[in-house]
Design a protein around this motif. Structure first.
Motif, PDB file in Angstrom:
ATOM      1  N   GLY A  25      36.008 -21.822 -14.977  1.00  0.00           N
ATOM      2  CA  GLY A  25      37.115 -22.026 -14.518  1.00  0.00           C
ATOM      3  C   GLY A  25      37.662 -20.422 -13.973  1.00  0.00           C
ATOM      4  N   LEU A  26      38.243 -20.635 -12.878  1.00  0.00           N
ATOM      5  CA  LEU A  26      38.859 -19.122 -12.372  1.00  0.00           C
ATOM      6  C   LEU A  26      39.910 -18.870 -12.853  1.00  0.00           C
ATOM      7  N   GLU A  27      40.044 -17.584 -13.440  1.00  0.00           N
ATOM      8  CA  GLU A  27      41.134 -16.973 -14.166  1.00  0.00           C
ATOM      9  C   GLU A  27      42.028 -16.117 -13.315  1.00  0.00           C
ATOM     10  N   ALA A  28      41.241 -15.308 -12.290  1.00  0.00           N
ATOM     11  CA  ALA A  28      42.089 -14.580 -11.529  1.00  0.00           C
ATOM     12  C   ALA A  28      41.141 -14.306 -10.331  1.00  0.00           C
ATOM     13  N   VAL A  29      41.882 -13.709  -9.222  1.00  0.00           N
ATOM     14  CA  VAL A  29      41.088 -13.404  -7.917  1.00  0.00           C
ATOM     15  C   VAL A  29      41.934 -12.436  -7.160  1.00  0.00           C
ATOM     16  N   CYS A  30      41.364 -11.567  -6.467  1.00  0.00           N
ATOM     17  CA  CYS A  30      41.847 -10.541  -5.716  1.00  0.00           C
ATOM     18  C   CYS A  30      41.019 -10.413  -4.585  1.00  0.00           C
ATOM     19  N   GLN A  31      41.724 -10.554  -3.161  1.00  0.00           N
ATOM     20  CA  GLN A  31      40.641 -10.415  -2.124  1.00  0.00           C
ATOM     21  C   GLN A  31      41.312  -9.182  -1.180  1.00  0.00           C
ATOM     22  N   ALA A  32      40.409  -8.748  -0.304  1.00  0.00           N
ATOM     23  CA  ALA A  32      40.950  -7.619   0.612  1.00  0.00           C
ATOM     24  C   ALA A  32      40.115  -7.870   1.877  1.00  0.00           C
ATOM     25  N   GLU A  33      40.507  -8.017   3.049  1.00  0.00           N
ATOM     26  CA  GLU A  33      39.595  -7.828   4.319  1.00  0.00           C
ATOM     27  C   GLU A  33      39.075  -6.607   4.511  1.00  0.00           C
ATOM     28  N   LEU A  34      37.771  -6.840   5.104  1.00  0.00           N
ATOM     29  CA  LEU A  34      37.084  -5.465   5.602  1.00  0.00           C
ATOM     30  C   LEU A  34      37.133  -5.572   7.137  1.00  0.00           C
ATOM     31  N   THR A  35      37.112  -4.255   7.532  1.00  0.00           N
ATOM     32  CA  THR A  35      37.427  -3.933   8.786  1.00  0.00           C
ATOM     33  C   THR A  35      36.141  -4.297   9.625  1.00  0.00           C
ATOM     34  N   GLN A  36      36.294  -4.984  10.710  1.00  0.00           N
ATOM     35  CA  GLN A  36      34.964  -5.151  11.450  1.00  0.00           C
ATOM     36  C   GLN A  36      34.995  -4.170  12.622  1.00  0.00           C
ATOM     37  N   HIS A  37      33.852  -3.319  12.970  1.00  0.00           N
ATOM     38  CA  HIS A  37      33.597  -2.574  13.897  1.00  0.00           C
ATOM     39  C   HIS A  37      32.412  -2.951  14.833  1.00  0.00           C
ATOM     40  N   TYR A  38      32.763  -3.029  16.317  1.00  0.00           N
ATOM     41  CA  TYR A  38      32.002  -3.421  17.288  1.00  0.00           C
ATOM     42  C   TYR A  38      31.827  -2.464  18.266  1.00  0.00           C
ATOM     43  N   ARG A  95      27.907   4.367   9.161  1.00  0.00           N
ATOM     44  CA  ARG A  95      28.523   3.170   9.112  1.00  0.00           C
ATOM     45  C   ARG A  95      27.477   2.096   8.718  1.00  0.00           C
ATOM     46  N   ALA A  96      27.594   1.339   7.885  1.00  0.00           N
ATOM     47  CA  ALA A  96      26.553   0.130   7.259  1.00  0.00           C
ATOM     48  C   ALA A  96      26.389  -0.762   8.737  1.00  0.00           C
ATOM     49  N   ILE A  97      25.041  -0.984   8.998  1.00  0.00           N
ATOM     50  CA  ILE A  97      24.903  -2.049  10.021  1.00  0.00           C
ATOM     51  C   ILE A  97      24.733  -3.296   9.349  1.00  0.00           C
ATOM     52  N   VAL A  98      25.514  -4.328   9.875  1.00  0.00           N
ATOM     53  CA  VAL A  98      25.953  -5.534   9.452  1.00  0.00           C
ATOM     54  C   VAL A  98      24.500  -6.673   9.865  1.00  0.00           C
ATOM     55  N   TRP A  99      24.510  -7.805   9.092  1.00  0.00           N
ATOM     56  CA  TRP A  99      23.210  -8.663   9.110  1.00  0.00           C
ATOM     57  C   TRP A  99      23.512  -9.348  10.610  1.00  0.00           C
ATOM     58  N   GLN A 100      24.638  -9.315  11.323  1.00  0.00           N
ATOM     59  CA  GLN A 100      24.837 -10.059  12.419  1.00  0.00           C
ATOM     60  C   GLN A 100      24.333  -8.999  13.850  1.00  0.00           C
ATOM     61  N   ASP A 101      24.124  -8.028  13.362  1.00  0.00           N
ATOM     62  CA  ASP A 101      24.120  -6.912  14.492  1.00  0.00           C
ATOM     63  C   ASP A 101      22.675  -7.126  15.153  1.00  0.00           C
ATOM     64  N   ARG A 102      22.517  -7.123  16.290  1.00  0.00           N
ATOM     65  CA  ARG A 102      21.481  -7.384  17.380  1.00  0.00           C
ATOM     66  C   ARG A 102      20.721  -5.978  17.995  1.00  0.00           C
ATOM     67  N   ARG A 103      21.034  -4.694  17.635  1.00  0.00           N
ATOM     68  CA  ARG A 103      20.659  -3.726  18.330  1.00  0.00           C
ATOM     69  C   ARG A 103      19.171  -3.570  18.077  1.00  0.00           C
ATOM     70  N   THR A 104      18.404  -3.898  17.286  1.00  0.00           N
ATOM     71  CA  THR A 104      17.030  -3.879  17.152  1.00  0.00           C
ATOM     72  C   THR A 104      16.004  -4.856  17.904  1.00  0.00           C
ATOM     73  N   SER A 105      16.783  -5.619  18.501  1.00  0.00           N
ATOM     74  CA  SER A 105      15.953  -6.776  19.309  1.00  0.00           C
ATOM     75  C   SER A 105      14.666  -6.078  19.974  1.00  0.00           C
ATOM     76  N   GLY A 106      14.980  -4.937  20.630  1.00  0.00           N
ATOM     77  CA  GLY A 106      13.907  -4.539  21.401  1.00  0.00           C
ATOM     78  C   GLY A 106      12.694  -4.037  20.480  1.00  0.00           C
ATOM     79  N   PHE A 107      12.914  -3.339  19.448  1.00  0.00           N
ATOM     80  CA  PHE A 107      11.868  -3.064  18.552  1.00  0.00           C
ATOM     81  C   PHE A 107      11.432  -4.224  17.890  1.00  0.00           C
ATOM     82  N   CYS A 108      12.120  -5.276  17.520  1.00  0.00           N
ATOM     83  CA  CYS A 108      11.325  -6.585  17.151  1.00  0.00           C
ATOM     84  C   CYS A 108      10.417  -7.310  18.245  1.00  0.00           C
TER      85      CYS A 108
END
Length: 487
Positions: A25-38, A95-108
């Motif tokens: 059972g869920l007793e308490a919840v707190c949520q905060a949005e994260l800033t997305q940097h592009y 800054r953390a590089i997010v899973w959606q990031d595609r900058r390493t496509s050339g290396f791959c």
């Protein structure tokens, strides 16, 4: 006796703290949005300090003044996102590089051209794609002066988000659980720790990486300063594996799909290391006492983020919930089809450079048709995955769904219609957090096994059965296939 579990759910668009009782059972919840940097097209970044600060704030608010009731902490997280920090200062270096990031496509692409993908897939279960963590670490080393300087001083620490949060909570413990470690390209599926040869291939220093540990057990301890008393950290698990556990998919062949920012399908493969001939992924589902249970996985990069895009960037809807109302207001999408390749195409296509397509537009097309087509895209993408899973010998008898988008009844029914199987949705759809609570409860000794904990904590579910005429279904899939070829 303390029997509540504090879950830290560090997602892509927000971070949350949730307190569960022993029965789920869920007793308490707190949520905060994260800033997305592009900063550039295809680049997605987070501020690692913000992740920590907002997670801490949510944790304190959710627990309140009654920390005595918290038996343990479980952490689940956006998986392949990479944080680099200094071991001595404990501060992020970039800054953390997010899973959606595609900058390493050339290396791959370079590694593919050199012929490395077959051996990498055989060892790690993964493909050479910017999605995974290892190439992000290499990019940081090559392009960020602070990261390079920390490496030269021997103080560089790399980790996924759960690793970062444990380091901050514990005051220096550097660990990563096996489910997250298996998403880096640096862990062999049959290897206990990060692999020296894989680290050399990707150019990531082994000494900067965390120790690989179980998903549940006595893993670390959160320092007294955060909640006024020390609290054991007994559960660590990547978000998609966590949702699989929270859905009770703990037997061979059971399958779940999570519709959050992206869409992720996992099928339990037991103790067998999964091998795919159809560009699906092998991953660690959970680990206990060094013994692993594996899963085969398909990932679509865009799901709920498409609805967010329609709301925030195009202004076509005022809320995500409005899409269901719009979809029900018309008989069909008027042949409008969306291929949601806003961050490239994931499994089973793996086309990082693909871009979205909207086809079939006419003067009769309005926001209702586009909103319905956006929801239909979820079933179309999932159908692509279903075909690949079946071809790999893992057909779905039914599908358990969760995540924020699954609350949409129209979409849940559309999934059942397009897939031609029963779709089951629990009343409590936030199974990512619930799975972390299950792991932490077992790790804290509140339950003897994951099966026992999930059976008690999962709760009731609703079922959606297929009812679409076959000719309607096939016409839709044909239109989607045509649009897909243009992406």
């Amino acid at each position: 006796m303390a029997e509540c579990i504090l879950v830290l759910d560090a997602g892509t668009t927000s971070t949350r703290a949730m307190v569960f009782d022993r029965q789920g059972g869920l007793e308490a919840v707190c949520q905060a949005e994260l800033t997305q940097h592009y900063p550039r097209p295809g680049w997605v970044e987070h501020d690692a300090a913000e992740i920590w600060e907002k997670t801490l704030g949510c944790m304190r608010e959710a627990v309140g003044e009654d920390a005595d009731r918290i038996a343990a902490i479980g952490i689940t997280n956006q998986r392949e996102t990479v944080v680099a920090w200094d071991r001595n200062s404990g501060e992020p270096l970039a800054r953390a590089i997010v899973w959606q990031d595609r900058r390493t496509s050339g290396f791959c692409a370079k590694l593919k051209d050199e012929g490395h993908e077959p051996s990498v897939q055989q060892r790690t279960g993964l493909l050479l794609d910017p999605y995974f963590s290892g190439t992000k670490m290499r990019w940081m080393l090559d392009n960020d002066e602070a990261v390079k300087a920390a490496h030269d001083k021997g103080t560089l620490a790399f980790g996924t988000v759960e690793s970062w949060l444990v380091f901050k909570l514990s005051g220096g413990t550097h660990i990563s659980d096996a489910s997250n470690a298996s998403r880096t390209l640096l862990l062999a599926l049959d290897g206990e720790q990060f692999d020296e040869d894989l680290c050399e291939l990707f150019g990531v220093p082994r000494e900067s990486l965390p120790q690989v540990v179980d998903t549940h057990g006595e893993l670390a301890v959160a320092a007294e300063e955060w909640l006024g008393q020390t609290v054991p950290i007994t559960g660590l698990v990547g978000d998609q594996q966590s949702a699989t556990i929270g859905q009770g998919c703990l037997s061979f062949g059971e399958t779940k799909a999570t519709y959050g920012t992206g869409a992720f399908v996992l099928t339990n493969k037991g103790s067998d290391i999964p091998r795919s001939d159809h560009r699906l992924l092998g991953t660690v589902l959970h680990q206990s006492g060094g013994q692993r249970t594996y899963a085969i996985e398909g990932a679509c990069f865009v799901a709920g983020s498409l609805i967010k895009y329609l709301r925030d960037e195009l202004g076509l809807i005022e809320s995500a919930a409005q899409t269901e109302e719009l979809a029900r207001s018309i008989e069909d999408s008027g042949e409008v089809v969306i291929v949601p390749a806003l961050a490239g195409l994931g499994a089973p296509h793996w086309m990082p450079e693909a871009r979205s397509v909207i086809s079939g537009l006419s003067f009769a097309s309005g926001k209702a048709q586009i909103a319905r087509a956006a929801l239909e895209a979820m079933a179309h993408q999932t159908h692509d995955l279903a075909q690949a899973f079946a071809a790999d010998g893992a057909p779905w008898a039914s599908l358990r769904i969760d995540g924020g988008m699954s609350a949409n009844d129209w979409m849940a029914q559309d999934l059942a219609d397009i897939l031609g199987i029963e779709v089951e949705r629990p009343e409590f759809v936030e199974t990512t957090a619930l799975g972390a609570a299950v792991c932490a409860a077992v790790g804290a000794g509140l339950y003897p096994s994951l099966d026992a904990a999930a059976a008690q904590m999962r709760g009731k579910a609703d079922t959606f059965k297929p009812s679409m005429d076959a000719d309607v279904r096939e016409a839709r899939l044909a239109r989607y296939a045509k649009a897909l070829s243009a992406a």
